[in-house]
Design a protein around this motif. Structure first.
Motif, mmCIF file in Angstrom:
data_model
loop_
_atom_site.group_PDB
_atom_site.id
_atom_site.type_symbol
_atom_site.label_atom_id
_atom_site.label_comp_id
_atom_site.label_asym_id
_atom_site.label_seq_id
_atom_site.Cartn_x
_atom_site.Cartn_y
_atom_site.Cartn_z
ATOM 1 N N TYR A 22 51.936 -46.895 -34.496
ATOM 2 C CA TYR A 22 52.637 -47.708 -33.645
ATOM 3 C C TYR A 22 53.339 -48.684 -33.972
ATOM 4 O O TYR A 22 54.482 -49.153 -33.866
ATOM 5 C CB TYR A 22 52.063 -48.101 -32.416
ATOM 6 N N GLN A 32 60.289 -42.901 -38.307
ATOM 7 C CA GLN A 32 59.143 -42.009 -37.355
ATOM 8 C C GLN A 32 58.650 -40.856 -37.969
ATOM 9 O O GLN A 32 57.118 -40.541 -37.823
ATOM 10 C CB GLN A 32 60.072 -41.701 -36.307
ATOM 11 N N MET A 68 55.079 -33.858 -34.152
ATOM 12 C CA MET A 68 56.068 -34.857 -34.071
ATOM 13 C C MET A 68 56.796 -34.750 -35.658
ATOM 14 O O MET A 68 58.043 -34.805 -35.603
ATOM 15 C CB MET A 68 55.581 -36.037 -33.898
ATOM 16 N N GLN A 84 56.062 -37.724 -28.070
ATOM 17 C CA GLN A 84 55.546 -38.759 -28.395
ATOM 18 C C GLN A 84 54.866 -39.289 -27.027
ATOM 19 O O GLN A 84 53.842 -40.163 -26.944
ATOM 20 C CB GLN A 84 56.660 -39.851 -28.234
ATOM 21 N N THR A 88 51.114 -40.605 -26.950
ATOM 22 C CA THR A 88 50.570 -41.787 -26.287
ATOM 23 C C THR A 88 49.456 -41.709 -25.356
ATOM 24 O O THR A 88 48.439 -42.296 -25.263
ATOM 25 C CB THR A 88 51.686 -42.366 -25.545
#
Length: 103
Positions: A22, A32, A68, A84, A88
């Motif tokens: 993060y 990313q 991802m 994402q 999370t």
């Protein structure tokens, strides 16, 4: 004087991986993708030390980060925002499992 309870095996490293992800993901696809790749590798290492519920969550997070990075690299099609969101949610599960196991 009371001592802090020890976190279950794998928690400390796995939580550090999530935190690092993060902090480094940034706002560009390249940053990313780099963060997801590093998190995948770190979470895979963390899973080696984990047991039980912590192990299950670290494996799930490894898969999340891998997914991802593949989406961002164009190797698979998929919704990065949804990936994402799932990551999370799974990161919160890791926090919950590590907190509840150390009580």
């Amino acid at each position: 004087m009371s001592l802090q309870p020890l976190l279950p095996a794998g928690c400390e490293e796995a939580l550090a991986v999530v935190d690092r992800y993060y902090r480094t993901a940034g706002s560009t696809e390249l940053s990313q993708q780099a963060a997801a790749t590093a998190a995948y590798q770190g979470m895979t290492r963390a899973s080696l030390a984990a047991e039980g519920a912590v192990y299950s969550v670290t494996v799930t997070l490894s898969q999340d980060f891998s997914n991802m990075r593949f989406i961002l690299s164009g190797m698979v099609s998929g919704d990065y925002a949804a990936a994402q969101t799932r990551t999370t949610r799974d990161a919160q599960t890791l926090r919950d499992v590590c907190r509840s196991d150390s009580s």
